[in-house]
Design a protein around this motif. Structure first.
Motif, PDB file in Angstrom:
ATOM      1  N   PHE A 105       0.792  -1.223   0.000  1.00 47.47           N
ATOM      2  CA  PHE A 105       0.000   0.000   0.000  1.00 47.47           C
ATOM      3  C   PHE A 105       0.832   1.285   0.000  1.00 47.47           C
ATOM      4  O   PHE A 105       0.481   2.235  -0.720  1.00 47.47           O
ATOM      5  N   PRO A 106       1.917   1.407   0.747  1.00 48.14           N
ATOM      6  CA  PRO A 106       2.698   2.650   0.679  1.00 48.14           C
ATOM      7  C   PRO A 106       3.198   2.967  -0.729  1.00 48.14           C
ATOM      8  O   PRO A 106       3.159   4.120  -1.165  1.00 48.14           O
ATOM      9  N   THR A 107       3.660   1.937  -1.447  1.00 46.09           N
ATOM     10  CA  THR A 107       4.143   2.161  -2.818  1.00 46.09           C
ATOM     11  C   THR A 107       2.971   2.456  -3.750  1.00 46.09           C
ATOM     12  O   THR A 107       3.078   3.295  -4.652  1.00 46.09           O
ATOM     13  N   PHE A 108       1.869   1.781  -3.540  1.00 45.12           N
ATOM     14  CA  PHE A 108       0.664   2.056  -4.319  1.00 45.12           C
ATOM     15  C   PHE A 108       0.225   3.498  -4.131  1.00 45.12           C
ATOM     16  O   PHE A 108      -0.187   4.173  -5.085  1.00 45.12           O
ATOM     17  N   ALA A 109       0.310   4.011  -2.898  1.00 43.87           N
ATOM     18  CA  ALA A 109      -0.076   5.394  -2.620  1.00 43.87           C
ATOM     19  C   ALA A 109       0.811   6.365  -3.388  1.00 43.87           C
ATOM     20  O   ALA A 109       0.324   7.355  -3.963  1.00 43.87           O
ATOM     21  N   VAL A 110       2.112   6.107  -3.415  1.00 44.51           N
ATOM     22  CA  VAL A 110       3.027   6.959  -4.176  1.00 44.51           C
ATOM     23  C   VAL A 110       2.689   6.906  -5.657  1.00 44.51           C
ATOM     24  O   VAL A 110       2.684   7.924  -6.363  1.00 44.51           O
ATOM     25  N   ASN A 111       2.388   5.710  -6.143  1.00 46.41           N
ATOM     26  CA  ASN A 111       2.032   5.545  -7.553  1.00 46.41           C
ATOM     27  C   ASN A 111       0.746   6.290  -7.897  1.00 46.41           C
ATOM     28  O   ASN A 111       0.613   6.852  -8.984  1.00 46.41           O
ATOM     29  N   MET A 112      -0.195   6.323  -6.969  1.00 48.87           N
ATOM     30  CA  MET A 112      -1.449   7.055  -7.198  1.00 48.87           C
ATOM     31  C   MET A 112      -1.182   8.549  -7.324  1.00 48.87           C
ATOM     32  O   MET A 112      -1.794   9.235  -8.152  1.00 48.87           O
ATOM     33  N   LYS A 113      -0.261   9.049  -6.518  1.00 49.28           N
ATOM     34  CA  LYS A 113       0.101  10.472  -6.638  1.00 49.28           C
ATOM     35  C   LYS A 113       0.702  10.763  -8.003  1.00 49.28           C
ATOM     36  O   LYS A 113       0.395  11.782  -8.634  1.00 49.28           O
ATOM     37  N   SER A 114       1.556   9.862  -8.472  1.00 51.93           N
ATOM     38  CA  SER A 114       2.186  10.048  -9.785  1.00 51.93           C
ATOM     39  C   SER A 114       1.168   9.970 -10.907  1.00 51.93           C
ATOM     40  O   SER A 114       1.341  10.594 -11.969  1.00 51.93           O
ATOM     41  N   ALA A 115       0.103   9.187 -10.691  1.00 46.95           N
ATOM     42  CA  ALA A 115      -0.915   9.001 -11.731  1.00 46.95           C
ATOM     43  C   ALA A 115      -1.755  10.254 -11.955  1.00 46.95           C
ATOM     44  O   ALA A 115      -2.455  10.360 -12.971  1.00 46.95           O
ATOM     45  N   ASP A 123       2.911   4.496   6.297  1.00 46.74           N
ATOM     46  CA  ASP A 123       3.160   5.920   6.078  1.00 46.74           C
ATOM     47  C   ASP A 123       1.891   6.709   6.339  1.00 46.74           C
ATOM     48  O   ASP A 123       0.772   6.187   6.184  1.00 46.74           O
ATOM     49  N   ALA A 124       2.081   7.980   6.696  1.00 42.28           N
ATOM     50  CA  ALA A 124       0.929   8.870   6.846  1.00 42.28           C
ATOM     51  C   ALA A 124       0.332   9.158   5.475  1.00 42.28           C
ATOM     52  O   ALA A 124       1.066   9.346   4.492  1.00 42.28           O
ATOM     53  N   LEU A 125      -0.996   9.190   5.396  1.00 45.67           N
ATOM     54  CA  LEU A 125      -1.683   9.429   4.127  1.00 45.67           C
ATOM     55  C   LEU A 125      -2.225  10.848   4.066  1.00 45.67           C
ATOM     56  O   LEU A 125      -2.628  11.415   5.088  1.00 45.67           O
ATOM     57  N   SER A 126      -2.257  11.365   2.867  1.00 42.96           N
ATOM     58  CA  SER A 126      -2.951  12.635   2.680  1.00 42.96           C
ATOM     59  C   SER A 126      -4.441  12.389   2.821  1.00 42.96           C
ATOM     60  O   SER A 126      -4.910  11.247   2.734  1.00 42.96           O
ATOM     61  N   ALA A 127      -5.187  13.451   3.045  1.00 38.82           N
ATOM     62  CA  ALA A 127      -6.643  13.310   3.155  1.00 38.82           C
ATOM     63  C   ALA A 127      -7.222  12.709   1.879  1.00 38.82           C
ATOM     64  O   ALA A 127      -8.158  11.906   1.922  1.00 38.82           O
ATOM     65  N   VAL A 144      -9.210   7.513  -2.085  1.00 42.74           N
ATOM     66  CA  VAL A 144      -8.592   6.314  -2.660  1.00 42.74           C
ATOM     67  C   VAL A 144      -8.900   5.119  -1.758  1.00 42.74           C
ATOM     68  O   VAL A 144      -9.710   4.253  -2.107  1.00 42.74           O
ATOM     69  N   LEU A 145      -8.290   5.084  -0.572  1.00 46.97           N
ATOM     70  CA  LEU A 145      -8.510   3.958   0.326  1.00 46.97           C
ATOM     71  C   LEU A 145      -9.988   3.847   0.723  1.00 46.97           C
ATOM     72  O   LEU A 145     -10.574   2.760   0.671  1.00 46.97           O
ATOM     73  N   GLY A 146     -10.591   4.965   1.082  1.00 44.72           N
ATOM     74  CA  GLY A 146     -11.992   4.936   1.501  1.00 44.72           C
ATOM     75  C   GLY A 146     -12.921   4.441   0.418  1.00 44.72           C
ATOM     76  O   GLY A 146     -13.830   3.644   0.679  1.00 44.72           O
ATOM     77  N   VAL A 147     -12.705   4.899  -0.812  1.00 50.18           N
ATOM     78  CA  VAL A 147     -13.557   4.486  -1.931  1.00 50.18           C
ATOM     79  C   VAL A 147     -13.354   3.001  -2.243  1.00 50.18           C
ATOM     80  O   VAL A 147     -14.318   2.268  -2.503  1.00 50.18           O
ATOM     81  N   ILE A 148     -12.113   2.542  -2.205  1.00 55.13           N
ATOM     82  CA  ILE A 148     -11.829   1.125  -2.448  1.00 55.13           C
ATOM     83  C   ILE A 148     -12.557   0.254  -1.431  1.00 55.13           C
ATOM     84  O   ILE A 148     -13.238  -0.725  -1.782  1.00 55.13           O
TER      85      ILE A 148
END
Length: 304
Positions: free
Chosen positions: A189-199, A226-230, A236-240
């Motif tokens: 998930f931490p790497t996925f979160a970074v990838n989502m930002k890049s997307a 890691d801490a997540l942005s709102a 992202v996480l909430g919708v999933i």
């Protein structure tokens, strides 16, 4: 070794070994067996017209047996009768079938930013000889044994310290399910979160999120690292998790945090804003989708 068929079929007058070669062809055990089995379907003329196919069969069979360059790599020749004519078809070798089965199994497990070692993770090799891991191992076996079933079957939330075997167990579950033809997706998930930002820059965030969101079985590894942005937490996480809760899709988690600790962690976003109600909403979905099991034990990554 028999010479290539094109050389042989240039004509008897150009090939002194023509008769000898066909003596070898008709002496082949598989050719003999084929002709006996189909004696009521083939006349002498049919067999004469089919000599080139019989030769092709023997020639290619010898190449396969000797590891040579076959006309159809990975396939072995087989004699058949089609419309009263002898023909050669090619079927996969046992080795190719095994390779295809292994690849098909691997294709059922989608790894997104996950370590390579989970590719070969299995229950057989899981280090469960420890009371602190036994409950998680038994729960994993229970899930695999009963999925799919008519009613919703929650996943597992694996909490515990670094190196206790959480990620490996997720991989083992995915691979055991793959043996049953069931697809799953594992994400770090931490790497996925970074990838989502890049997307965001190429406008593919929705596509990336939805691919994960709709996986038949989803395994979210290292949530809370890691801490997540709102935005990542809520959109992202909430919708999933909301989609998976509504669709009752099994979801697994691994985390260094217990569920209660993760609640506190998610309450504060990466900008320092504290929103306990939003964290509580996320955790309600996590608790619906999975059942927590705490794992304890030595760090397996430091074992000799």
């Amino acid at each position: 070794m028999m010479e290539p068929i094109n050389n042989l079929l240039r004509g008897k007058s150009q090939n002194k070994n023509y008769d000898k070669i066909f003596q070898e062809v008709f002496a082949d055990a598989d050719v003999k067996k084929f002709l006996i089995e189909h004696h009521d379907q083939l006349t002498e003329d049919d067999i004469k017209r089919g000599r080139s196919k019989l030769y092709e069969f023997v020639h290619e069979k010898h190449l396969v047996q000797n590891g040579g360059a076959s006309v159809a790599p990975g396939y072995t020749p087989r004699l058949v009768v089609s419309a009263k004519q002898i023909d050669v078809t090619y079927v996969p070798t046992d080795q190719l079938l095994r390779q295809q089965a292994i690849q098909a199994k691997r294709n059922r497990v989608s790894r997104r930013f996950m370590p390579k070692f989970i590719e070969n993770a299995s229950f057989d090799n899981y280090y469960s000889n420890n009371e602190g891991r036994a409950e998680a191992f038994n729960a994993a076996i229970e899930f695999v044994s009963h999925y799919p079933q008519k009613d919703f079957l929650p996943g597992i939330y694996l909490s515990g310290s670094f190196g206790v075997g959480k990620t490996y167990l997720l991989g083992a579950i995915a691979n055991e399910l793959a043996d049953q033809g069931i697809k799953s997706t594992l994400i770090h998930f931490p790497t996925f979160a970074v990838n989502m930002k890049s997307a965001i820059s190429n406008n593919t965030t929705t596509q990336e999120r939805d691919t994960v969101m709709k996986a038949p079985i989803l395994m979210i590894d290292d949530i809370g690292a890691d801490a997540l942005s709102a935005w990542l937490r809520d959109d992202v996480l909430g919708v999933i998790l909301e989609y998976r809760m509504q669709e009752e899709l099994p979801t697994f988690f691994s985390s260094n945090f217990t569920m209660d600790q993760l609640t506190d962690h998610l309450a504060q976003d990466s900008s320092g804003n504290v929103e306990p109600l939003k964290a509580k909403r996320i955790m309600e979905r996590v608790r619906f989708l999975s059942r927590e099991i705490h794992m304890v034990g030595p760090n397996l990554r430091q074992r000799g």
